[in-house]
Design a protein around this motif. Structure first.
Motif, PDB file in Angstrom:
ATOM      1  N   LEU A 100       9.878  13.376  -0.065  1.00 39.73           N
ATOM      2  CA  LEU A 100       9.589  12.780   1.234  1.00 39.73           C
ATOM      3  C   LEU A 100       8.645  13.700   2.000  1.00 39.73           C
ATOM      4  CD1 LEU A 100      13.250  11.772   2.237  1.00 39.73           C
ATOM      5  CD2 LEU A 100      11.526  10.355   1.115  1.00 39.73           C
TER       6      LEU A 100
ATOM      7  N   TYR B 102      18.187  13.195   0.027  1.00 34.15           N
ATOM      8  CA  TYR B 102      16.784  13.592   0.025  1.00 34.15           C
ATOM      9  C   TYR B 102      16.323  13.959   1.434  1.00 34.15           C
ATOM     10  CZ  TYR B 102      17.104  10.775  -4.242  1.00 34.15           C
ATOM     11  OH  TYR B 102      17.489  10.237  -5.448  1.00 34.15           O
TER      12      TYR B 102
ATOM     13  N   GLY C 119      16.819  10.514   3.042  1.00 35.78           N
ATOM     14  CA  GLY C 119      17.042   9.312   2.254  1.00 35.78           C
ATOM     15  C   GLY C 119      18.352   9.308   1.508  1.00 35.78           C
TER      16      GLY C 119
ATOM     17  N   CYS D 291       6.864   8.784   7.154  1.00 35.26           N
ATOM     18  CA  CYS D 291       7.520   9.509   6.064  1.00 35.26           C
ATOM     19  C   CYS D 291       7.172   8.767   4.778  1.00 35.26           C
ATOM     20  CB  CYS D 291       9.015   9.560   6.281  1.00 35.26           C
ATOM     21  SG  CYS D 291       9.965  10.231   4.895  1.00 35.26           S
TER      22      CYS D 291
ATOM     23  N   PHE E 297      12.439   3.658  -3.510  1.00 33.07           N
ATOM     24  CA  PHE E 297      12.513   3.764  -2.043  1.00 33.07           C
ATOM     25  C   PHE E 297      13.192   2.546  -1.432  1.00 33.07           C
ATOM     26  CE2 PHE E 297      11.313   5.066   2.137  1.00 33.07           C
ATOM     27  CZ  PHE E 297      10.880   3.932   2.811  1.00 33.07           C
TER      28      PHE E 297
ATOM     29  N   VAL F 249      13.045  12.221  -5.836  1.00 29.36           N
ATOM     30  CA  VAL F 249      12.294  11.624  -4.737  1.00 29.36           C
ATOM     31  C   VAL F 249      11.769  12.728  -3.829  1.00 29.36           C
ATOM     32  CG1 VAL F 249      12.463  10.185  -2.694  1.00 29.36           C
ATOM     33  CG2 VAL F 249      13.615   9.491  -4.805  1.00 29.36           C
TER      34      VAL F 249
ATOM     35  N   ASN G  47       6.231   2.198   0.543  1.00 27.69           N
ATOM     36  CA  ASN G  47       7.141   3.340   0.388  1.00 27.69           C
ATOM     37  C   ASN G  47       7.083   4.265   1.603  1.00 27.69           C
ATOM     38  OD1 ASN G  47       7.892   2.429  -2.119  1.00 27.69           O
ATOM     39  ND2 ASN G  47       7.386   4.308  -3.213  1.00 27.69           N
TER      40      ASN G  47
ATOM     41  N   ALA H 138       7.340   8.289   0.828  1.00 25.21           N
ATOM     42  CA  ALA H 138       8.282   8.597  -0.248  1.00 25.21           C
ATOM     43  C   ALA H 138       7.637   8.373  -1.605  1.00 25.21           C
ATOM     44  CB  ALA H 138       9.521   7.719  -0.121  1.00 25.21           C
TER      45      ALA H 138
END
Length: 123
Positions: free
Chosen positions: A4, A112, A98, A22, A29, A2, A77, A24
């Protein structure tokens, strides 16, 4: 993996508002919680806000409660942080994070991280 990417930071005067975003990558997500942290020069990274995977539950640091609002749009997302009534002490690099696997207000719990977005509030 992932990725970001934060956006929306900038230089504003005290009392102004900003909204951080933000974005993703990936299709997972909507399956994990997200958070915002910030780090001022010479200080440790600190918790700002947390939101559950569905958006139904949120938590805030005392220093931003009532001024900042965390939200998310799982269809896009994207995670958001609406910051109102900004103060000079809010000046910092803001990071989205995340998938916390531990305590949501501990930075080390998150898998993340984004690259950060600078927010500067002048007095």
């Amino acid at each position: 993996q992932v990725q970001l990417v934060e956006s929306g930071g900038g230089l504003v005067q005290a009392g102004a508002s900003l909204r951080l975003s933000c974005a993703a990558s990936g299709r997972t997500f909507s399956s994990y919680a997200m958070g915002w942290f910030r780090q001022a020069p010479g200080k440790e990274r600190e918790f700002v806000a947390h939101i559950s995977w569905s958006g139904s539950s949120t938590h805030y640091a005392d220093s931003v409660k009532g001024r900042f609002t965390i939200s998310r749009d799982n269809a896009k997302n994207t995670l958001y942080l609406q910051m109102n009534s900004l103060k000079p002490e809010d000046t910092a690099v803001y990071y989205c994070a995340g998938r916390p696997t531990g305590t949501y207000y501990h930075a080390q719990s998150y898998d993340y991280w984004g690259q950060g977005s600078q927010v500067t509030v002048s007095s």
